[in-house]
Design a protein around this motif. Structure first.
Motif, PDB file in Angstrom:
ATOM      1  N   PHE A 114      39.842  48.037  46.577  1.00  0.00           N
ATOM      2  CA  PHE A 114      38.509  48.056  45.552  1.00  0.00           C
ATOM      3  C   PHE A 114      38.081  46.825  44.972  1.00  0.00           C
ATOM      4  CE2 PHE A 114      40.284  52.481  45.688  1.00  0.00           C
ATOM      5  CZ  PHE A 114      39.009  53.182  45.890  1.00  0.00           C
ATOM      6  N   GLY A 115      36.954  46.690  45.000  1.00  0.00           N
ATOM      7  CA  GLY A 115      36.403  45.376  44.626  1.00  0.00           C
ATOM      8  C   GLY A 115      36.950  45.004  43.094  1.00  0.00           C
ATOM      9  N   TYR A 116      36.587  46.162  42.172  1.00  0.00           N
ATOM     10  CA  TYR A 116      36.838  46.096  40.742  1.00  0.00           C
ATOM     11  C   TYR A 116      38.340  45.546  40.501  1.00  0.00           C
ATOM     12  CZ  TYR A 116      35.888  46.655  35.704  1.00  0.00           C
ATOM     13  OH  TYR A 116      35.633  46.735  34.467  1.00  0.00           O
ATOM     14  N   GLN A 117      39.171  46.545  41.001  1.00  0.00           N
ATOM     15  CA  GLN A 117      40.573  46.273  40.666  1.00  0.00           C
ATOM     16  C   GLN A 117      41.075  44.763  41.388  1.00  0.00           C
ATOM     17  OE1 GLN A 117      42.926  48.652  43.967  1.00  0.00           O
ATOM     18  NE2 GLN A 117      43.366  49.286  41.909  1.00  0.00           N
ATOM     19  N   GLY A 118      40.418  44.576  42.371  1.00  0.00           N
ATOM     20  CA  GLY A 118      40.762  43.440  43.402  1.00  0.00           C
ATOM     21  C   GLY A 118      40.574  42.066  42.618  1.00  0.00           C
ATOM     22  N   ILE A 119      39.470  41.920  42.166  1.00  0.00           N
ATOM     23  CA  ILE A 119      39.019  40.776  41.648  1.00  0.00           C
ATOM     24  C   ILE A 119      39.590  40.516  40.422  1.00  0.00           C
ATOM     25  CG2 ILE A 119      37.120  41.195  40.533  1.00  0.00           C
ATOM     26  CD1 ILE A 119      35.926  38.698  41.462  1.00  0.00           C
ATOM     27  N   MET A 120      40.046  41.694  39.537  1.00  0.00           N
ATOM     28  CA  MET A 120      40.737  41.450  38.319  1.00  0.00           C
ATOM     29  C   MET A 120      42.061  41.016  38.737  1.00  0.00           C
ATOM     30  SD  MET A 120      40.302  45.219  36.086  1.00  0.00           S
ATOM     31  CE  MET A 120      41.576  44.763  35.273  1.00  0.00           C
ATOM     32  N   SER A 121      42.837  41.497  39.877  1.00  0.00           N
ATOM     33  CA  SER A 121      44.080  41.046  39.907  1.00  0.00           C
ATOM     34  C   SER A 121      44.177  39.720  40.849  1.00  0.00           C
ATOM     35  CB  SER A 121      44.715  42.192  41.130  1.00  0.00           C
ATOM     36  OG  SER A 121      46.058  41.753  41.275  1.00  0.00           O
ATOM     37  N   ALA A 122      43.159  39.312  41.246  1.00  0.00           N
ATOM     38  CA  ALA A 122      43.075  37.888  41.823  1.00  0.00           C
ATOM     39  C   ALA A 122      43.024  36.938  40.620  1.00  0.00           C
ATOM     40  CB  ALA A 122      42.141  37.862  42.804  1.00  0.00           C
ATOM     41  N   ILE A 123      42.313  37.020  39.710  1.00  0.00           N
ATOM     42  CA  ILE A 123      42.189  36.109  38.630  1.00  0.00           C
ATOM     43  C   ILE A 123      43.536  36.162  37.834  1.00  0.00           C
ATOM     44  CG2 ILE A 123      41.159  35.739  36.275  1.00  0.00           C
ATOM     45  CD1 ILE A 123      38.504  37.352  37.400  1.00  0.00           C
ATOM     46  N   ASP A 124      43.928  37.302  37.755  1.00  0.00           N
ATOM     47  CA  ASP A 124      45.330  37.207  37.145  1.00  0.00           C
ATOM     48  C   ASP A 124      46.514  36.353  37.635  1.00  0.00           C
ATOM     49  OD1 ASP A 124      47.516  38.249  35.218  1.00  0.00           O
ATOM     50  OD2 ASP A 124      48.045  39.731  37.103  1.00  0.00           O
ATOM     51  N   ALA A 125      46.391  36.642  39.293  1.00  0.00           N
ATOM     52  CA  ALA A 125      47.375  36.058  40.112  1.00  0.00           C
ATOM     53  C   ALA A 125      47.111  34.360  40.190  1.00  0.00           C
ATOM     54  CB  ALA A 125      47.498  36.526  41.574  1.00  0.00           C
ATOM     55  N   ASP A 145      37.321  41.561  32.506  1.00  0.00           N
ATOM     56  CA  ASP A 145      38.694  42.153  32.447  1.00  0.00           C
ATOM     57  C   ASP A 145      39.708  41.479  33.023  1.00  0.00           C
ATOM     58  OD1 ASP A 145      37.403  44.383  31.033  1.00  0.00           O
ATOM     59  OD2 ASP A 145      37.451  45.757  32.475  1.00  0.00           O
ATOM     60  N   GLY A 146      39.277  40.658  34.212  1.00  0.00           N
ATOM     61  CA  GLY A 146      40.439  39.869  34.731  1.00  0.00           C
ATOM     62  C   GLY A 146      40.802  38.815  33.688  1.00  0.00           C
ATOM     63  N   VAL A 147      39.673  38.145  33.208  1.00  0.00           N
ATOM     64  CA  VAL A 147      39.845  37.051  32.304  1.00  0.00           C
ATOM     65  C   VAL A 147      40.474  37.655  30.988  1.00  0.00           C
ATOM     66  CG1 VAL A 147      38.546  35.492  30.732  1.00  0.00           C
ATOM     67  CG2 VAL A 147      37.968  35.798  32.836  1.00  0.00           C
ATOM     68  N   ARG A 148      40.378  38.766  30.590  1.00  0.00           N
ATOM     69  CA  ARG A 148      41.213  39.329  29.404  1.00  0.00           C
ATOM     70  C   ARG A 148      42.578  39.316  29.787  1.00  0.00           C
ATOM     71  NH1 ARG A 148      37.387  44.541  27.921  1.00  0.00           N
ATOM     72  NH2 ARG A 148      36.222  43.577  26.238  1.00  0.00           N
ATOM     73  N   LEU A 149      43.122  39.406  30.983  1.00  0.00           N
ATOM     74  CA  LEU A 149      44.684  39.487  31.331  1.00  0.00           C
ATOM     75  C   LEU A 149      45.304  38.316  31.301  1.00  0.00           C
ATOM     76  CD1 LEU A 149      44.308  41.606  34.652  1.00  0.00           C
ATOM     77  CD2 LEU A 149      45.146  42.373  32.492  1.00  0.00           C
ATOM     78  N   HIS A 150      44.216  37.045  31.218  1.00  0.00           N
ATOM     79  CA  HIS A 150      44.960  35.619  31.105  1.00  0.00           C
ATOM     80  C   HIS A 150      45.448  35.430  29.810  1.00  0.00           C
ATOM     81  CE1 HIS A 150      45.324  31.489  31.707  1.00  0.00           C
ATOM     82  NE2 HIS A 150      44.381  30.985  31.313  1.00  0.00           N
ATOM     83  N   SER A 151      46.855  34.806  29.780  1.00  0.00           N
ATOM     84  CA  SER A 151      47.557  34.576  28.688  1.00  0.00           C
ATOM     85  C   SER A 151      47.301  33.095  28.239  1.00  0.00           C
ATOM     86  CB  SER A 151      48.904  34.944  28.946  1.00  0.00           C
ATOM     87  OG  SER A 151      49.600  33.932  29.924  1.00  0.00           O
TER      88      SER A 151
END
Length: 415
Positions: A114-125, A145-151
């Motif tokens: 899925f695009g939504y979860q995919g790009i979130m996870s790509a940013i995180d990785a 939401d992907g940026v929010r995962l960034h520490s």
């Protein structure tokens, strides 16, 4: 004694949720019925439909339906079971990745469920706590939401504002020198609410001075812009400067799933480190075969994109000639900007749907500032000139009632 977690939820339903009793099933969570097309059924009536992202009209194209149907009969919707890394990998998944990479002129591609979860996870990785993210403030919720995962540190620049971008990339560069990390810049190819292209050409011009990598979400550009619909990077002549390219199958390809494309080493890293793919079921075979067919149609049927743009030009020029403000859209996305509050918007959209037979998306606060209404239209290759003419006539009628206060009075009685 602790507070009950649900006390807040009951008292404060959120800026949209507070309208749920009056809006649900009509203004939000509406039920469009019938085959995906330029005209569908809503609330028991046929309406001209401007809210479906089926840009090229592939959702019910006979060739697509045939491939989808045959693939579903052969494989069902379960195969392959399991995540790609464990048991869900097939030669056709690999073939689709090869063809996606070739289509967008990148070395390697990787499919996403899925695009939504995919790009979130790509940013995180892609980033660690030492890295810095710089992103456009109007990027889609999946990026936010992907940026929010960034520490680590992140800087946001004003939408498509290169002065603000330069200010923040300088801040990021200074910070990265201290942390020993790198910089990831994120933009959309096409911003889905206002229809503006991201200023990719201007952004990549800063690459020589500031050592950053660029991730572009081209969900709305893929299939609609550039030669053969290859996307915004081709439209602006900067595809080679996009380090990680993302596109979804959920819009021009009329399906679901997505892909990332870029340098072989980077994409292989993502393949082995994206949690949303490592721990999630593989893209079903019916969609993989369907996507291969759709991609072939993008390559071999340029008339689909040509019809889309003919309808886009006719719709946008007609609305502008009628005096409507479409902002600075440079794409098929057609936002019509009006002034009013949420109750007025509800009364207006009810009139538009019930008395004029026009269905389009309504965008209000908190997505956009208070006092502003966007009626968002998505032209497709299936629309007709009759659809366009009816819509412009209807919009002229509702604008008059909005401006003379009729909808404000109706809204007051409804509230």
């Amino acid at each position: 004694m602790t507070t009950d977690l649900f006390d807040r939820i009951v008292k404060d339903k959120g800026p949209l949720g507070k309208w749920a009793d009056k809006a649900e099933g009509y203004y939000v969570f509406p039920k469009l019925e019938g085959p995906i097309s330029n005209r569908m059924s809503f609330n028991g009536k046929k309406v001209v439909t401007w809210s479906i992202n089926d840009y090229l009209g592939l959702a019910n194209h006979p060739e697509v339906l045939k491939v989808d149907g045959e693939a579903a009969l052969e494989h069902g919707m379960a195969y392959p079971m399991g995540a790609r890394m464990m048991s869900g990998h097939t030669p056709l998944h690999e073939q689709l990745e090869v063809e996606c990479a070739e289509f967008v002129d990148k070395e390697k591609a990787y499919l996403l469920n899925f695009g939504y979860q995919g790009i979130m996870s790509a940013i995180d990785a892609l980033v660690t706590k030492n890295d810095i993210i710089v992103y456009d403030m109007d990027t889609h919720a999946c990026i936010i939401d992907g940026v929010r995962l960034h520490s680590g540190k992140r800087f946001v620049y004003r939408h498509n504002d290169m002065e603000s971008f330069e200010k923040n990339i300088k801040r990021a560069a200074k910070m990265a020198e201290k942390t020993g990390g790198g910089i990831l810049v994120i933009s959309e190819g096409v911003f889905g609410m206002r229809g503006e292209q991201g200023r990719l050409k201007e952004i990549v011009a800063f690459k020589k001075e500031y050592n950053f990598r660029l991730l572009v979400d081209d969900a709305h550009g893929f299939g609609t812009l550039g030669k053969d619909g290859k996307g915004t990077g081709f439209e602006q002549g900067v595809q080679d400067d996009i380090d990680v390219y993302f596109a979804t199958f959920a819009k021009s390809m009329a399906g679901f799933g997505a892909f990332l494309a870029g340098n072989k080493d980077v994409i292989q890293f993502l393949q082995y480190n994206m949690r949303s793919q490592t721990f999630a079921k593989s893209l079903p075979m019916a969609m993989v075969k369907g996507a291969l067919k759709r991609l072939d149609m993008l390559r071999t049927m340029p008339e689909l994109k040509e019809k889309l743009w003919e309808n886009t030009r006719n719709l946008q020029s007609g609305l502008r000639n009628a005096g409507f403000d479409l902002g600075t859209t440079q794409t098929c996305i057609t936002p019509v900007f009006l002034k009013g509050d949420i109750p007025e918007a509800m009364a207006m959209v009810n009139d538009l749907r019930e008395n004029h037979g026009i269905f389009c998306s309504i965008v209000v606060y908190p997505v956009i500032p208070k006092g502003l209404i966007i009626l968002r239209l998505i032209p497709t290759a299936t629309h007709t000139q009759e659809d366009i003419d009816e819509t412009i006539t209807a919009f002229s009628a509702i604008r008059e009632l909005l401006e003379n206060g009729t909808y404000k009075k109706i809204a007051a009685s409804m509230m």
